[in-house]
Each structure stands twice: as structure tokens, then as C-alpha cells.
Design a protein around this motif. Structure first.
Motif, PDB file in Angstrom:
ATOM      1  N   UNK A 231       0.836  -1.197   0.000  1.00  0.00           N
ATOM      2  CA  UNK A 231       0.000   0.000   0.000  1.00  0.00           C
ATOM      3  C   UNK A 231       0.876   1.255   0.000  1.00  0.00           C
ATOM      4  N   UNK A 232       0.294   2.418  -0.283  1.00  0.00           N
ATOM      5  CA  UNK A 232       1.095   3.652  -0.259  1.00  0.00           C
ATOM      6  C   UNK A 232       1.771   3.927   1.079  1.00  0.00           C
ATOM      7  N   UNK A 233       1.187   3.454   2.186  1.00  0.00           N
ATOM      8  CA  UNK A 233       1.820   3.676   3.484  1.00  0.00           C
ATOM      9  C   UNK A 233       2.751   2.526   3.872  1.00  0.00           C
ATOM     10  N   UNK A 234       3.204   1.768   2.854  1.00  0.00           N
ATOM     11  CA  UNK A 234       4.223   0.723   3.018  1.00  0.00           C
ATOM     12  C   UNK A 234       3.739  -0.466   3.847  1.00  0.00           C
ATOM     13  N   UNK A 235       2.448  -0.715   3.836  1.00  0.00           N
ATOM     14  CA  UNK A 235       1.922  -1.898   4.498  1.00  0.00           C
ATOM     15  C   UNK A 235       1.556  -2.951   3.455  1.00  0.00           C
ATOM     16  N   UNK A 238      -3.397  -8.122   1.709  1.00  0.00           N
ATOM     17  CA  UNK A 238      -3.770  -9.378   1.057  1.00  0.00           C
ATOM     18  C   UNK A 238      -5.286  -9.497   1.155  1.00  0.00           C
ATOM     19  N   UNK A 239      -5.949  -9.322   0.042  1.00  0.00           N
ATOM     20  CA  UNK A 239      -7.406  -9.206   0.027  1.00  0.00           C
ATOM     21  C   UNK A 239      -8.082 -10.557   0.242  1.00  0.00           C
ATOM     22  N   UNK A 240      -9.264 -10.497   0.853  1.00  0.00           N
ATOM     23  CA  UNK A 240     -10.071 -11.705   1.045  1.00  0.00           C
ATOM     24  C   UNK A 240     -10.616 -12.238  -0.270  1.00  0.00           C
ATOM     25  N   UNK A 241     -10.696 -11.384  -1.284  1.00  0.00           N
ATOM     26  CA  UNK A 241     -11.265 -11.803  -2.568  1.00  0.00           C
ATOM     27  C   UNK A 241     -10.201 -12.239  -3.565  1.00  0.00           C
ATOM     28  N   UNK A 311       6.736  -7.662  14.475  1.00  0.00           N
ATOM     29  CA  UNK A 311       6.364  -6.413  13.804  1.00  0.00           C
ATOM     30  C   UNK A 311       5.148  -6.561  12.899  1.00  0.00           C
ATOM     31  N   UNK A 312       4.520  -7.724  12.887  1.00  0.00           N
ATOM     32  CA  UNK A 312       3.423  -7.958  11.951  1.00  0.00           C
ATOM     33  C   UNK A 312       2.297  -6.931  12.061  1.00  0.00           C
ATOM     34  N   UNK A 313       1.791  -6.626  13.254  1.00  0.00           N
ATOM     35  CA  UNK A 313       0.656  -5.681  13.312  1.00  0.00           C
ATOM     36  C   UNK A 313       0.970  -4.321  12.691  1.00  0.00           C
ATOM     37  N   UNK A 314       2.220  -3.910  12.734  1.00  0.00           N
ATOM     38  CA  UNK A 314       2.576  -2.592  12.212  1.00  0.00           C
ATOM     39  C   UNK A 314       2.748  -2.589  10.701  1.00  0.00           C
ATOM     40  N   UNK A 315       2.924  -3.761  10.094  1.00  0.00           N
ATOM     41  CA  UNK A 315       3.229  -3.812   8.667  1.00  0.00           C
ATOM     42  C   UNK A 315       2.127  -4.459   7.840  1.00  0.00           C
ATOM     43  N   UNK A 316       1.005  -4.801   8.460  1.00  0.00           N
ATOM     44  CA  UNK A 316      -0.104  -5.401   7.728  1.00  0.00           C
ATOM     45  C   UNK A 316      -1.331  -4.510   7.830  1.00  0.00           C
ATOM     46  N   UNK A 317      -2.134  -4.518   6.783  1.00  0.00           N
ATOM     47  CA  UNK A 317      -3.402  -3.801   6.834  1.00  0.00           C
ATOM     48  C   UNK A 317      -4.354  -4.534   7.783  1.00  0.00           C
ATOM     49  N   UNK A 318      -5.393  -3.863   8.275  1.00  0.00           N
ATOM     50  CA  UNK A 318      -6.312  -4.527   9.219  1.00  0.00           C
ATOM     51  C   UNK A 318      -6.915  -5.820   8.680  1.00  0.00           C
ATOM     52  N   UNK A 319      -7.316  -5.821   7.406  1.00  0.00           N
ATOM     53  CA  UNK A 319      -7.904  -7.037   6.837  1.00  0.00           C
ATOM     54  C   UNK A 319      -6.894  -8.176   6.820  1.00  0.00           C
ATOM     55  N   UNK A 323      -7.769 -11.239   9.216  1.00  0.00           N
ATOM     56  CA  UNK A 323      -8.510 -12.264   8.476  1.00  0.00           C
ATOM     57  C   UNK A 323      -7.602 -13.183   7.661  1.00  0.00           C
ATOM     58  N   UNK A 324      -6.937 -12.629   6.672  1.00  0.00           N
ATOM     59  CA  UNK A 324      -6.244 -13.496   5.716  1.00  0.00           C
ATOM     60  C   UNK A 324      -5.000 -14.150   6.317  1.00  0.00           C
ATOM     61  N   UNK A 325      -4.170 -13.361   6.997  1.00  0.00           N
ATOM     62  CA  UNK A 325      -2.960 -13.966   7.567  1.00  0.00           C
ATOM     63  C   UNK A 325      -3.282 -14.989   8.653  1.00  0.00           C
TER      64      UNK A 325
END
Length: 686
Positions: A231-235, A238-241, A311-319, A323-325
Motif C-alpha cells: 500500500x502507499x503507506x508501506x503496508x 492481502x485481500x479476502x477476494x 512487527x506484523x501488526x505494524x506492517x499489515x493492513x487490518x484485513x 482475516x487473511x494472515x
């Protein structure tokens, strides 16, 4: 529609070409007919035609989901028939009989008679398994004892014949047989289980677990990478779809994968009851190692592996984070658990089978097991392995076996040695593998040559020489443990003489910022014990103990009197009690306690010199927070609690009673404190 008319319609539909849109309707009508037909001959006919129906089986898309549906049909029908029979038996008022009116035994017999030569044996296994599940699952006792035993025998006979026939024993046929046994295994009697051809079952089970019907050699992990976006904010997102996630859910829903717990126990039981264990187990261990290696390789090629777990929570999007991870990790976790459970049975078989315990196989099998654990360490390290008894057993047993073969142990450690000695790798996965290396190598210094032990110290150097960040802290602690394990090995006296000074410097530099007081006290005590008798280093370098203790005493005299943070208790093992939290201490008190902990290791002549110096260190501890009282209590515990041997205990009694030891420690108060063995009320003769 009447039952006879529906039967005619369904039998006609069976003969048509496969049509996925009609398959569900056909199977639904079949379930209804199985519970409503009144003539046992029609039930046998329906079963015979179903198990040979082109509309169901003549398709390239045939998979275990279809086989599971056949089991489910007969399971559901059996449960319904059993309930109907019980209701009809209790009908005392003459109400119309429910369903087809057949008893459970009569209905089950009719189904089994329909498993005839028109269909292959493995389809018979599916039908019989469904009947057994419906009539005997979840504590139900719908069949008479004689018929129950006959059905179990028929199931095992059909399964064995299916596995013996090369045309049926592999691909869908063999895996369908495996699926049926997996669902019914807990229902079978021990007598029936003993009749299973386990030597034929094991290769089918291994292929199903790691192949296209199971974890597909970890390919689903590599397929994810194309769907992970930055993403633009470097996160990472990984989409559910995404296709990768939908495929992941498909893998997780496969019949064998979704029941991997019972499946792994079935494979473990199979390993324990093989008639010809050597070739089968050698192939099994090889396949598991290859599977774990491919899984590790696929994970390395995934963008998600480049993030440290902390560091996972800081580098992944909420979804992705919610969910996916987690879905991915749950699937990886099931693969790891299944592999370890199977390896546990392999190690148990090695310990009890003389054919596998030979020098030709024991070392290679244990080495392969450790390689497999290493490949899966990126999963197990996130969970903590101390509470997983199967993992602990596999790891420690493999290490114990391999330690009997020093040459093989050396080769194993060389094969997993960090490829970048002297540096800390940038990739989290490489650091994870380094952590496994450090933790595992800690068990081998006693059987390695000094040259091999020197290589272990080289691997520790970068982690000891740095100030660790939170992600590096486990590596830092493991490096300290491995260094102490190497230095305490009696054969490493020459190596220890050169390694102790830099290690002592690193140890003092690490406290209290990176080591807790408990860790520092244990490390220093272990280090000092290396330099004191009867260790060889005490003769070649007699000044080392005094040097180390003097450094400690000087550090204590200038240490801070502020309380140190209290670390969380260490992770408890599977058979150990939880460790109580550490007592809050100041840095000064912790150093003084470390000095006291070291006294039992000193030679008697050195103890005479260091008892008053230790007393002075205790008197120098600030009284704030009761720290001096804590140190005085520990001093008394060391002297009187049994940590000293007889000779050192005599030195302590003399010092305490006649050389002013009590006054030095307690400050000359009136409180009478006597050591065990001291004589009270005895006056001198002169």
C-alpha cells in the motif's frame, strides 16, 4: 411422488452423463429413498446402482469431496433409520410406522448387500463407513453386536482389497479408502484394526497428506505472493477476494486437511503397527523432510516472510492482520502439528525396533527429523514449543539419538550452520533459522571436537556483540546459552581459556539492559564454575576465578540502587510447574546476590578469602526497599542451606563462628544466629 416412482426416476438419472447441477439433486433424492423404501431388495438395488452410477463417478472432476458426500449420505440415512426404528419400537398406540419400517440391522444388511461386483471395492468402503458412522458414531448403538463386528470386518476386508489392487490403491480410490478409515477408525475394535494392511496404507496416507488432496507440497503458500500488494503507506495488503486466499480456503476445506488431527493420529497408529517398518519409515521420513523443505522454500518466496513476527501488526493492513494472515497461519499450524505427531510415532518406533535402531538408520532418521523441525521452525517458533509435548519429545529424542554418533552430529550441525557466520542476517527467516541452530547446537558440545565447538562460538559472536532489539532478544539469549554450553564442556578447556574474557565482557555489558537478574546470576555462576576445581581450566589459569569475582564486586560497588523491571516468568514446559515471578531487585542487589551464588563453586582456600569480601559487598548494599535484608538472607541460605560440601561447609562454620563472619554479615547486632554444626554455650579451657 411415491417411493417406487422416485426410485425409478433416480435409477434412470444414475445412468446419465455427469452434470454437476443435477448431482446434488440426485444425491438428495438418494438419501430420501434410503430412509423411506420399505423393501430391503430395493435398498440393495439403490446402493448397487449408486456405487456404479456414471452420473456420479464417470467424471474427471471426481475428488474426495464426492467420496465424502457418499459417506455423508449413508451416515445421514443410518441416523434417520435408527431414529425411525426406535420410534416405531416405542409406538404402543398403533400410530402409522415412520419411514420404511425396517429395523436397523435389516436396513444395514440390505445396504451392504448392494455393495456388489458392479462397483470397485473402494466405493464399498464408503458405503459401509457411512453405515457404521450413522449406527455407531457419537455413542449410538444401533446395531447388534454380531452385525457390528461383521460390518467392521467387511469394511477392513474391502479396504485391504482396494489397497492391494494397483488399479484401486492410488489416486482417488486409495485416498477414498483412506478417508473412510480416517472417519471410522475410532469406532473400530482393536481386533478389526489389527487386520488393516498398514504397510499398504502408509504410502497412500503420506501421498495424500502432502499431495494434491492435502497440502500440495506447500504450493498454496507460494501462490499467495502474487496477491500481496504494498500500500502507499508501506503496508502489505492481502485481500479476502484474491485468488490466492480463495485457493487457501479451498485447501483448508479439503476432507483430509479439515480432519488433519484424526488423520495424523491414524498415520501415527499406522507407523506403530507396520509389519515391515524399515522401507516404509525411511520413505515416510524422507517425504516429510521434503515436504517441510518445500514449505520453507515457498514461505521464503512470500512477501509476508520478510516481516518479523513481532512487527506484523505494524506492517499489515487490518484485513490482512485480522482475516487473511490468521487463516494462512492456521493452515500452516495444522501442517506442522500433523508432521510432528507423525514424527513422534517414528521416533517411538526407532526406540523400540531393533531394525531401525541400528547404526545405519538411527542417526540418519534422527537427523532427518531435526531437519524437518528446522524447516517448520518458522511456524513452531511463533507458537512456543515448550507446551507442545509431541514437539518436545521429537526434538529431544532426535538429539539424544544423534548425540550417540558424533560424526553424524557434526555433519548435521555443519549442514544447518548459518551461511553468513559472523554477521546478523537482515531477513527475518534467516534469523529464525539461526535461532533454531543456536537452540539445537546447545545440546551437542559434549560430543563435538574443539574445532567444531569453536565454530559454534563463532556463530554466537554477532549476537553477543550487539545491543539486541526486541526481535533479536531470543537470539541473544540463545547465543548466551550456547556459549555457556560450549565453555562448560570439559574437552574445551583450551578453547575456554581464550573465550572466557571476551564473553565475560559481553556478559557484564548485557546486564541489566538485556538480561534479567535471574539470567545474569545463572550465567555468571555457570561461567565461574568453569574456572574452579575440578575443571581443567582451574589448573592452567588459577587466577581466573579471582579476576571474575573482582570484576563483579567492583561493578556492585558502583551499581545503581534503582529497581530493575520485573520480567515475565519463563515459559513453562509440558511437565513443569509455572515459574513464580522474580522478586524485584536493584542492580546493586542483583550483583551482590550473584557474588553469593558463586561462593559454593570456589575452592576452600579461595573461599576463605572471598567470604569476608562477600560480606563487605552485602554490607554495601543500600537498605532502601529491604535489599540488604534480601542479600543477608541469601548469604545465610548459601552458608547453611546445603549448597556447600563438607569441606567448604567447615570453612564457613569456622568463619561464621570464630572469625567474625556473623558480625560482618549481620552488622554486630545482638541477634544470635548460629550455623548448623556450631556448638552453643561452650567456653574455652584457658
Amino acid at each position: 411422488m411415491s417411493s417406487d416412482r422416485m426410485l425409478t426416476t433416480v435409477l434412470g438419472a444414475y445412468q446419465k452423463l455427469p452434470d454437476p447441477a443435477l448431482t446434488s439433486k440426485i444425491l438428495g433424492s438418494t438419501t430420501s429413498l434410503l430412509t423411506t423404501l420399505t423393501n430391503p431388495l430395493n435398498i440393495s438395488l439403490l446402493t448397487s446402482q449408486l456405487l456404479a452410477a456414471p452420473a456420479i463417478w464417470a467424471t474427471h472432476a471426481l475428488d474426495l469431496q464426492t467420496c465424502l458426500r457418499i459417506i455423508s449420505i449413508y451416515n445421514t440415512a443410518a441416523i434417520t433409520v435408527l431414529k425411525q426404528a426406535q420410534s416405531n419400537d416405542s409406538n404402543l398406540l398403533g400410530y402409522p410406522r415412520r419411514g420404511g419400517g425396517l429395523g436397523a440391522d435389516e436396513w444395514a444388511t440390505a445396504v451392504v448387500k448392494g455393495a456388489d461386483d458392479k462397483s470397485p471395492r473402494w466405493r464399498h468402503v464408503l458405503a459401509i463407513a457411512g453405515v457404521l458412522l450413522g449406527m455407531g458414531g457419537q455413542g449410538r448403538r444401533g446395531l447388534s453386536r454380531g452385525l457390528r463386528m461383521s460390518l467392521e470386518g467387511a469394511l477392513i476386508m474391502a479396504a485391504n482389497l482396494a489397497m492391494e489392487d494397483p488399479k484401486e490403491g492410488f489416486f482417488v480410490g486409495g485416498e477414498a479408502t483412506l478417508l473412510a478409515l480416517n472417519h471410522t477408525f475410532d469406532l473400530l475394535s482393536e481386533q478389526a484394526k489389527r487386520e488393516i494392511r498398514f504397510d499398504l496404507l502408509l504410502p497412500i496416507a503420506v501421498g495424500a497428506m502432502v499431495g494434491p488432496s492435502g497440502y500440495e507440497m506447500g504450493q498454496f503458500v507460494g501462490a499467495i505472493d502474487a496477491d500481496v500488494r504494498v500500500t502507499p503507506d508501506k503496508k502489505l495488503d492481502w485481500s479476502e477476494t484474491s485468488r490466492g486466499f480463495l485457493h487457501l480456503k479451498d485447501v483448508a476445506s479439503r476432507p483430509l486437511v479439515s480432519s488433519m488431527g484424526p488423520f495424523s493420529r491414524l498415520v501415527a497408529y499406522t507407523v506403530e503397527h507396520l509389519h515391515s517398518p524399515k522401507p516404509s519409515i525411511l520413505h515416510l521420513v524422507e517425504q516429510l523432510q521434503k515436504f517441510s523443505q518445500d514449505l520453507l522454500l515457498q514461505w521464503r518466496h512470500n512477501k509476508l516472510s520478510a516481516i518479523d513476527p513481532s512487527d506484523l501488526p505494524m506492517h499489515l493492513t487490518p484485513t490482512t492482520s485480522q482475516t487473511t494472515f490468521p487463516t494462512l497461519f492456521q493452515l500452516l499450524k495444522s501442517a506442522m502439528f500433523a508432521t510432528v505427531v507423525i514424527l513422534r510415532s517414528v521416533l517411538g518406533r526407532i526406540l523400540t525396533d531393533p531394525l531401525l535402531a541400528t547404526d545405519a538408520h538411527a542417526a540418519s532418521l534422527s537427523s532427518s527429523a531435526l531437519h524437518t523441525l528446522r524447516n517448520l521452525y518458522f511456524i513452531s517458533s511463533r507458537l512456543g514449543t515448550a507446551s507442545f509435548t509431541a514437539y518436545t519429545f521429537v526434538s529431544l529424542t532426535s538429539i539424544d539419538i544423534l548425540a550417540r554418533y558424533p560424526r553424524h552430529a557434526t555433519m548435521f550441525l555443519e549442514s544447518i550452520r548459518p551461511s553468513h557466520p559472523g554477521t546478523i542476517p537482515a531477513h527475518p527467516l534467516d534469523r529464525n533459522l539461526d535461532l533454531y541452530y543456536l537452540n539445537t547446537a546447545e545440546h551437542f558440545p559434549l560430543v563435538l571436537t574443539p574445532a567444531s565447538n569453536a565454530a559454534l562460538l563463532q556463530a554466537c559472536t554477532p549476537y553477543l556483540a550487539t545491543t539486541p532489539s526486541p526481535p533479536l532478544l531470543p537470539l541473544f539469549e540463545a547465543a548466551h546459552s550456547l556459549t555457556l554450553a560450549v565453555l562448560t564442556a570439559p574437552s574445551n578447556a583450551v578453547l575456554a581459556a581464550t573465550a572466557i574474557p571476551p564473553y565475560a565482557t559481553a556478559l557484564f555489558a548485557s546486564f541489566p539492559s538485556n538480561l534479567s537478574s535471574r539470567q545474569f546470576r545463572l550465567a555468571f555462576k555457570s561461567l565461574l564454575s568453569i574456572t574452579t576445581p575440578p575443571n581443567p581450566l582451574a589448573a592452567s589459569h588459577p587466577d581466573l576465578p579471582d579476576t571474575l569475582l573482582e570484576l563483579l564486586r567492583h561493578r556492585a560497588s558502583t551499581a545503581s540502587t534503582a529497581f530493575l523491571p520485573t520480567p515475565p516468568p519463563p515459559e513453562a514446559g509440558p511437565d513443569s510447574m509455572p515459574t513464580p515471578p522474580e522478586q524485584p531487585l536493584t542492580e546493586q542487589a542483583a550483583l551482590a546476590l550473584t557474588l553469593l551464588d558463586s561462593l559454593p563453586s570456589l575452592a576452600p582456600h579461595a573461599l576463605v578469602e572471598w567470604l569476608p569480601l562477600a560480606a563487605g559487598a552485602v554490607r554495601g548494599v543500600a537498605e532502601e526497599g529491604g535489599m540488604r535484608r534480601v542479600c543477608q538472607g541469601r548469604f545465610w541460605e548459601v552458608l547453611e542451606g546445603g549448597e556447600m560440601d563438607v569441606e567448604r561447609g567447615g570453612v564457613c562454620v569456622e568463619w561464621w563462628c570464630t572469625r567474625g563472619g556473623r558480625e560482618m554479615v549481620m552488622g554486630g547486632g545482638r541477634e544470635e544466629v548460629m550455623m548448623s554444626g556450631a556448638l552453643q554455650g561452650r567456653e574455652g579451657r584457658l
